[in-house]
Design a protein around this motif. Sequence first.
Motif, short mmCIF file in Angstrom:
data_model
loop_
_atom_site.label_atom_id
_atom_site.label_comp_id
_atom_site.label_asym_id
_atom_site.label_seq_id
_atom_site.Cartn_x
_atom_site.Cartn_y
_atom_site.Cartn_z
N SER A 241 0.81 -1.21 0.00
CA SER A 241 0.00 0.00 0.00
C SER A 241 0.85 1.27 0.00
N LEU A 242 2.12 1.15 0.44
CA LEU A 242 3.02 2.29 0.46
C LEU A 242 3.97 2.29 -0.73
N GLY A 243 3.87 1.27 -1.58
CA GLY A 243 4.67 1.26 -2.80
C GLY A 243 5.98 0.50 -2.73
N PHE A 244 6.20 -0.27 -1.64
CA PHE A 244 7.44 -1.03 -1.55
C PHE A 244 7.19 -2.35 -0.84
N ASP A 245 8.26 -3.15 -0.70
CA ASP A 245 8.12 -4.51 -0.15
C ASP A 245 8.44 -4.58 1.33
N LEU A 246 9.62 -4.10 1.72
CA LEU A 246 10.08 -4.18 3.11
C LEU A 246 10.63 -2.83 3.55
N CYS A 247 10.75 -2.65 4.87
CA CYS A 247 11.37 -1.43 5.39
C CYS A 247 12.78 -1.76 5.89
N THR A 248 13.43 -0.82 6.55
CA THR A 248 14.84 -1.00 6.94
C THR A 248 15.01 -1.41 8.39
N THR A 249 13.92 -1.58 9.13
CA THR A 249 14.01 -1.83 10.57
C THR A 249 13.66 -3.27 10.90
#
Length: 492
Positions: A241-249
Amino acid sequence: MKLINKLYIIIAITLACLAYSQIPAFSNQLANQNIRIGLFFNSTALPQAQIKASNLNILNENNSVLGTIFGDASYTVSPVNKEIILLDKTYYDLNTALIEIQTSGGLLNNNFVYLSSDGYKMATYSIQADNVFSMINSKNIGLFSSAGNPIIVYDNSMKLKFSNSDYQKHIEIQNKPYRGNISFQLDSSNKLTVINTLPIEDYLYGVVAKEMPASWNKEALKAQAISARNYAIKNLNKYKSLGFDLCTTQNSQVYGGVDAEHVNTNKAVDETRGILAYYSGNIADLFYHSSSGGKTENSENIWSNAVPYLRGVEDPYSLGSPNDYWEYKISKSEIENLLKNKGKNIGNFLGVRIDKISENERIIKLTFVGDSGETTIEKEAIRGLFGYSNLKSNWFTINSQNIKNTQSIVSDSYIAALNDLQLFLNKSESNKINGYSNLSNNDIITSQDYLFQGKGYGHGLGMSQYGAKKMAEQGYTFDEILKYYFKGIDVY
């Protein structure tokens, strides 16, 4: 008939061999695909971003190079809120437009290239422009030179990407280098969501050294690399929904880009390239944590569903790790404030009750009792309430000066004192599991200060990283480590 049967057998064996031979190719195909990592978004979204590249490639959504900007190593990307006026001049390719802008002094006149689905047009901010073609008021993003002049402005829907044209170097965002490319999206508050897109194997370079010390035995690092690869592939589109797959944390996996890389962990990634863990032919979701404290947990006792390969196992290999034993002290008033901040309105906080303990000795249900009600918090939400670095695991006991039965909360202090003494005598020795006292379902722990005493660090699912370290030091290979912690998996 015998000949026909033999033919059937030969065909079946051939088909089985062909199918098996496709498995590594299938693994490599998955590992070679790109992954999108959200670097800045929501509360960390940027009002503007600084990017650096020796020469800057501009790519479309399909990673095809549209053009290259030469000669300016530093750029600013920001939302464009000014009215844009398109001039009556259209270009068939971006490079031609960029060359004309740079050679004709367009940058000094605030002329720039506007990109949209209609192509490449000369544009300006000036309302005095001649031959006005049309006006643009949509959400736009601008790329500016180090001097602050606009170079290109593009519609947010274009999803352009930026990379270093020198493939031996990396693009920098906010002074940190990243492999692959960088893209920007405008969110609802008109700030920039920043996304790093790169091949999964390149992504793993920036993950493994952040998740496990690079000085550890290489077999442990290989087990970590495969776990991280499995997690990445299994969780593609987690933040769709935010346009990406994973975050950095740690909400995904900790990722630090090029700065995080180390020769040892990069080698572990390379030597396991394309290798994945499977359960019944499907890619397994390989969870991992710092240290189990001596025993891992079943998935349904941490999350919601029972996963056949996420079963609790005895884990002597984790013993001796830094968080074998930990303590966390918190006051009654601090707990009351935590509950209020979470919207748990139970009146004045009176005490806490342990309602359910798993077969692996972790707390599943914890109830907080107040003078106007009570609220129950379950599983990992318990750690979430107190803070994951405070309550390091759900394997804990709660010690206080007073232990009272529900029916013992009365105003008569003399009766209460007698009850305290009787409960202490009855329970202090009989209700212990591996040195941890556990209370029955009707016991409420009341105190001015609560001391949590626990074992291990993390959710306790899957591979203990300190356990993997010890196993590797004892001569176990990466696949043996993984098969110990994940029951019934295949690794290839």
